[in-house]
Structures are given as C-alpha cells and as structure tokens.
Design a protein around this motif. Sequence first.
Motif, PDB file in Angstrom:
ATOM      1  N   THR A  51       0.803  -1.215   0.000  1.00  0.00           N
ATOM      2  CA  THR A  51       0.000   0.000   0.000  1.00  0.00           C
ATOM      3  C   THR A  51       0.843   1.276   0.000  1.00  0.00           C
ATOM      4  O   THR A  51       0.367   2.343  -0.377  1.00  0.00           O
ATOM      5  CB  THR A  51      -0.966   0.006   1.210  1.00  0.00           C
ATOM      6  OG1 THR A  51      -1.948   1.012   1.028  1.00  0.00           O
ATOM      7  CG2 THR A  51      -0.233   0.260   2.509  1.00  0.00           C
ATOM      8  N   TYR A  52       2.103   1.207   0.448  1.00  0.00           N
ATOM      9  CA  TYR A  52       2.939   2.411   0.406  1.00  0.00           C
ATOM     10  C   TYR A  52       4.087   2.292  -0.606  1.00  0.00           C
ATOM     11  O   TYR A  52       5.004   3.112  -0.612  1.00  0.00           O
ATOM     12  CB  TYR A  52       3.485   2.769   1.803  1.00  0.00           C
ATOM     13  CG  TYR A  52       4.340   1.720   2.487  1.00  0.00           C
ATOM     14  CD1 TYR A  52       5.695   1.573   2.180  1.00  0.00           C
ATOM     15  CD2 TYR A  52       3.820   0.915   3.484  1.00  0.00           C
ATOM     16  CE1 TYR A  52       6.480   0.634   2.825  1.00  0.00           C
ATOM     17  CE2 TYR A  52       4.587  -0.026   4.139  1.00  0.00           C
ATOM     18  CZ  TYR A  52       5.917  -0.156   3.811  1.00  0.00           C
ATOM     19  OH  TYR A  52       6.703  -1.086   4.453  1.00  0.00           O
ATOM     20  N   ASP A  55       4.453   5.386  -2.708  1.00  0.00           N
ATOM     21  CA  ASP A  55       5.050   6.503  -1.968  1.00  0.00           C
ATOM     22  C   ASP A  55       6.564   6.336  -1.872  1.00  0.00           C
ATOM     23  O   ASP A  55       7.307   7.317  -1.910  1.00  0.00           O
ATOM     24  CB  ASP A  55       4.440   6.588  -0.560  1.00  0.00           C
ATOM     25  CG  ASP A  55       2.957   6.947  -0.604  1.00  0.00           C
ATOM     26  OD1 ASP A  55       2.585   7.765  -1.464  1.00  0.00           O
ATOM     27  OD2 ASP A  55       2.187   6.397   0.199  1.00  0.00           O
ATOM     28  N   THR A 175      -2.760  -2.006   6.541  1.00  0.00           N
ATOM     29  CA  THR A 175      -3.069  -1.272   5.322  1.00  0.00           C
ATOM     30  C   THR A 175      -4.123  -0.205   5.606  1.00  0.00           C
ATOM     31  O   THR A 175      -4.010   0.952   5.167  1.00  0.00           O
ATOM     32  CB  THR A 175      -3.586  -2.234   4.229  1.00  0.00           C
ATOM     33  OG1 THR A 175      -2.514  -3.076   3.806  1.00  0.00           O
ATOM     34  CG2 THR A 175      -4.105  -1.459   3.012  1.00  0.00           C
ATOM     35  N   TYR A 178      -2.567   2.614   7.618  1.00  0.00           N
ATOM     36  CA  TYR A 178      -1.760   3.513   6.789  1.00  0.00           C
ATOM     37  C   TYR A 178      -2.646   4.443   5.967  1.00  0.00           C
ATOM     38  O   TYR A 178      -2.417   5.655   5.921  1.00  0.00           O
ATOM     39  CB  TYR A 178      -0.854   2.695   5.860  1.00  0.00           C
ATOM     40  CG  TYR A 178       0.014   3.570   4.974  1.00  0.00           C
ATOM     41  CD1 TYR A 178       1.175   4.152   5.484  1.00  0.00           C
ATOM     42  CD2 TYR A 178      -0.325   3.827   3.649  1.00  0.00           C
ATOM     43  CE1 TYR A 178       1.973   4.969   4.696  1.00  0.00           C
ATOM     44  CE2 TYR A 178       0.458   4.638   2.855  1.00  0.00           C
ATOM     45  CZ  TYR A 178       1.610   5.211   3.376  1.00  0.00           C
ATOM     46  OH  TYR A 178       2.381   6.022   2.594  1.00  0.00           O
ATOM     47  N   ASP A 179      -3.667   3.886   5.323  1.00  0.00           N
ATOM     48  CA  ASP A 179      -4.529   4.696   4.461  1.00  0.00           C
ATOM     49  C   ASP A 179      -5.328   5.735   5.245  1.00  0.00           C
ATOM     50  O   ASP A 179      -5.584   6.832   4.754  1.00  0.00           O
ATOM     51  CB  ASP A 179      -5.494   3.796   3.676  1.00  0.00           C
ATOM     52  CG  ASP A 179      -4.800   3.056   2.543  1.00  0.00           C
ATOM     53  OD1 ASP A 179      -3.716   3.500   2.124  1.00  0.00           O
ATOM     54  OD2 ASP A 179      -5.335   2.019   2.093  1.00  0.00           O
ATOM     55  N   SER A 180      -5.722   5.385   6.465  1.00  0.00           N
ATOM     56  CA  SER A 180      -6.578   6.295   7.228  1.00  0.00           C
ATOM     57  C   SER A 180      -5.794   7.303   8.067  1.00  0.00           C
ATOM     58  O   SER A 180      -6.260   8.417   8.303  1.00  0.00           O
ATOM     59  CB  SER A 180      -7.512   5.490   8.145  1.00  0.00           C
ATOM     60  OG  SER A 180      -6.763   4.705   9.050  1.00  0.00           O
ATOM     61  N   SER A 183      -1.405   8.160   5.362  1.00  0.00           N
ATOM     62  CA  SER A 183      -1.277   8.185   3.905  1.00  0.00           C
ATOM     63  C   SER A 183      -0.214   9.184   3.453  1.00  0.00           C
ATOM     64  O   SER A 183      -0.319  10.387   3.694  1.00  0.00           O
ATOM     65  CB  SER A 183      -2.626   8.546   3.283  1.00  0.00           C
ATOM     66  OG  SER A 183      -2.548   8.442   1.874  1.00  0.00           O
ATOM     67  N   SER A 282      -8.705   2.465  -6.131  1.00  0.00           N
ATOM     68  CA  SER A 282      -8.365   1.992  -4.793  1.00  0.00           C
ATOM     69  C   SER A 282      -7.758   0.599  -4.842  1.00  0.00           C
ATOM     70  O   SER A 282      -7.636  -0.064  -3.824  1.00  0.00           O
ATOM     71  CB  SER A 282      -9.621   1.977  -3.901  1.00  0.00           C
ATOM     72  OG  SER A 282     -10.638   1.183  -4.495  1.00  0.00           O
ATOM     73  N   LYS A 284      -4.749  -0.402  -5.235  1.00  0.00           N
ATOM     74  CA  LYS A 284      -3.472  -0.595  -4.534  1.00  0.00           C
ATOM     75  C   LYS A 284      -3.687  -0.950  -3.068  1.00  0.00           C
ATOM     76  O   LYS A 284      -2.859  -1.626  -2.457  1.00  0.00           O
ATOM     77  CB  LYS A 284      -2.583   0.636  -4.666  1.00  0.00           C
ATOM     78  CG  LYS A 284      -3.001   1.821  -3.819  1.00  0.00           C
ATOM     79  CD  LYS A 284      -1.930   2.908  -3.874  1.00  0.00           C
ATOM     80  CE  LYS A 284      -2.293   4.053  -2.938  1.00  0.00           C
ATOM     81  NZ  LYS A 284      -1.241   5.091  -2.909  1.00  0.00           N
ATOM     82  N   SER A 285      -4.798  -0.470  -2.476  1.00  0.00           N
ATOM     83  CA  SER A 285      -5.108  -0.856  -1.099  1.00  0.00           C
ATOM     84  C   SER A 285      -6.087  -2.020  -1.041  1.00  0.00           C
ATOM     85  O   SER A 285      -6.060  -2.821  -0.103  1.00  0.00           O
ATOM     86  CB  SER A 285      -5.677   0.335  -0.318  1.00  0.00           C
ATOM     87  OG  SER A 285      -6.843   0.836  -0.944  1.00  0.00           O
TER      88      SER A 285
END
Length: 458
Positions: A51-52, A55, A175, A178-180, A183, A282, A284-285
Amino acid sequence: SKATVSVLYWFIDRMENKTGIMDPRVLRNLHKLIIAMYMMGVSGTLYAYGTYSNDLQDSFGLSDGDVTAIIDTAGIGFNVCVWVGFILNHGGQKGTALIGMIIAVSGYVLAGMSMGRSIGHSWGIFGIELAASGQGCVLLYMAALVTYQQFPKEYHGVIIGCLDCMFGFSAGIFTLIYDSAFSGNVSGFMYCCGVSVGVAGLLGIIFLEGPKKDTPVEDDNKSDDLSSVATSIDEGPAYGALLLPRYWLLFVTFLLAQGIAFQLLNNAGNISTALHPSGNSSLKSNIPLVMSISGGVLRFIFGCAADYFKNQGYRVTLLFIVVIASLVLSQFLLMVDFENAVIASAVFTGFSFGGQWCLVPLITSLEFGERNFGLNWSVLVTASAIGPWIFRPYQSWLYNKHEDSDGSCYGTACYEDLWVVTTVTSAVTLALVITFDRIIARREKEIEYTQVQSPSEC
C-alpha cells in the motif's frame, strides 16, 4: 456441500459436548493463545508494504524493479530464518520474543528515521532496515506459533488456524491504518509499527512459556492417526527431517506457491497504476486488503477442517491439494481477463495463500514431529523468500518490454505475459502437491500394513 455440512455437524457436536474452547485443557492456556494471537497480528506488519510502495517510488525516485527489490529484500528479512529454529529450541518462547522485539523495534525505528531524513535517506539503507524488522517479526511469529504445542493434539489444527488467521489479517489491518492515518507519511507509519511490535514482544516475554522439552502435553484423547510415526524422526538428530526427500518436495511446492501468490500482492500499487493511469483507483489498497481478509478467514476454516480430517482418518494433504487448485484458478482468471478479474483473483489468491500458511506448518508437525518443529518449519519458511526472488527477474523483464520512454507502463499488456507464466507454474505446483499426497498415502498404507503384520505384545 456435503463436506461443509459434515464439518458443521462435527463442530456443533464438539460444542454441545463441552469440548472445543470449553475444554478445561484449552481454558487453562487460553490467555497464552490470546497473547500469541496479538503477537501474530503485528508480526505481519511487513506485508502492508504494497500500500505504500508508490510513496516509496516517489520518495526515492525509483523504477518498478527497484521498488520490487526493496520489497523482496524485506521479505528475505522475514523469511530467511533458519537460525530462528535454533533460538526457539534453546531459548524457548520468552527468549525468542525478547530477541525478536529488540531487532524488530530497532529496524522500524531506524526505517522511520531514514524516511524522515534524520539519518541516511537511500532506498538501499531503507531496504536493509525493513529486512531487520522482518527478522524481528519472524522471531515474534515463531514464538507465537509454537503455542499450539501447549494444547491437546486434537486441537492443533484449529489453534494453528486461529494464530495464522491473525497473521493473515495483519497486512489488511495495517493497510487500513496507513490509508486512514498515515497516507503519504511512511516515516510515521514505521514508528507505529515499531510501537506495535514492541508491545507484542513485552507481552510475549511476560506471558508466554514454551513447552518443556521432552515432556508431552497431557492429552486424554490421544490421536490414533498414523502421523504419530513422526516420533521416530524426533528421536533422531535435530536435522533428521532435512534428510528426507519428501521434506524437500514439500519445500519446492511451498516455494513455487508462495512465489506465484506474491506476484499479485507485491505489485498491487503498480497494477493499480497500469489499469487506472489517472490514479482514481483503490486497487493498490484493495488488493492486499482482500487477500488479507480472504486469507485470514480461510486460515481458521482450514485449521478446523484439518482437525476434522485428522480425527476422521483422512489425510490433511487432501486439503493442501484444494488450496493449490484455488491458486491455479486465481492465475487462470488473471490470464483470461486481467482488467476485470483482479479482485476475484485476489480473493482466490488470498484463499490459497492463507491455506498454505495454515496447512504447511500443520503438515510439517504431523509428518516430521514436534520436537524439532522450530527448525523444520523455519527452513520451510525460507521457501517463501526464495519464491518471489525467482519470479522477480521474469516479472521485471516482462514488465519492461511494455514500458514507455519515461519508464512507465499503462494498460493490461504490462502484466498479461506474467500471468501466463504464473498460470503454467501453478499447474506444475498442483502436480507436485498431488505427488506429495500420493507419497504420504503410500507411506501410511505401508505403516498400517506393518502394524497389522507385527505380533501384538503380550
């Protein structure tokens, strides 16, 4: 359907007869199981990297191949863990948890500092720091997993299923975290992971206690299955199982199955970009999340089913065939309709991935004994690191064939060739696991024949 109903009836019958979780032999160690499940829930933090990954690519200015190299290096940190078996044999759960906590926390803190540019900011250093975190996490994982040995043998499948279920959920949980909450802030996420594994390590040191060596667990309902012959391997040298051809057949099967499953998980971010260049996706997550949920749930289900199979006299390896068959289906779906089948394939890949991590340690315990389980399983876990590395050069080469001049790739063509390779390889893996099952079946028949022919003791 018939098998599902049978498992349901069996489970209900156990509950009605005050067995299962109400069994006093289970209740007296229930707190250890809960602590071990929490340790499992944070041991898989490393697998949230899908998920990252984008980044990381932006932060370091990396190519797709470089990001994959970081991920694979981190995976090697978790999966190359032969020495963990020796630590577990000599240090027990407490010692293993202590060493794992120190290494994992150090790795995550340094990774956070690296991403925050407090220390050297390079993707090579970051990969090494993640690998160190992985080494610590696998120590925590192994310390938690052997908790199953403190329960009666008739519950080993469901206990391993519970523990591996939490390990499977770990990537999905982190995951979402991280997203919430983080990010784009990889540095903060690394610190969060460090705190999580630190708490898990402390709980393991305080509460866990490895089974006493050479002291069998009390078991009023001993299993009559033929896997008890694994005791003869236990009585030999610690590396006795490593001398057996069937052990290495299981190793190769696990290696290929893990390598195939990781192709979807590791490339979640780039698959999302390839199919949706605008970035409004979405995937990737969702890919790691779907794989984590389906894999986590199936770990528990397969653990229950394995106990049912054992107690009914069926081979657990038959379930392993089902697990690999689902992997073949997942890759076939990607091959025939990549654009529309990603999520469906993620479900079946997670189904297979979770089943592998539940059944392979259980088969290892049944077939090769418990006394040296730490060493036997830690060698097999290494296959999970080798598998992705075998596929990585082919994946990068097939991807680069369709890259634009700026190094980007968009459209289904980026991965279509890879799915052909993985589909064929998964079919070969299915043939290998069927061969392994036939070897076990023939061996059990030979043992049964020997037991019938041998004179009974007076």
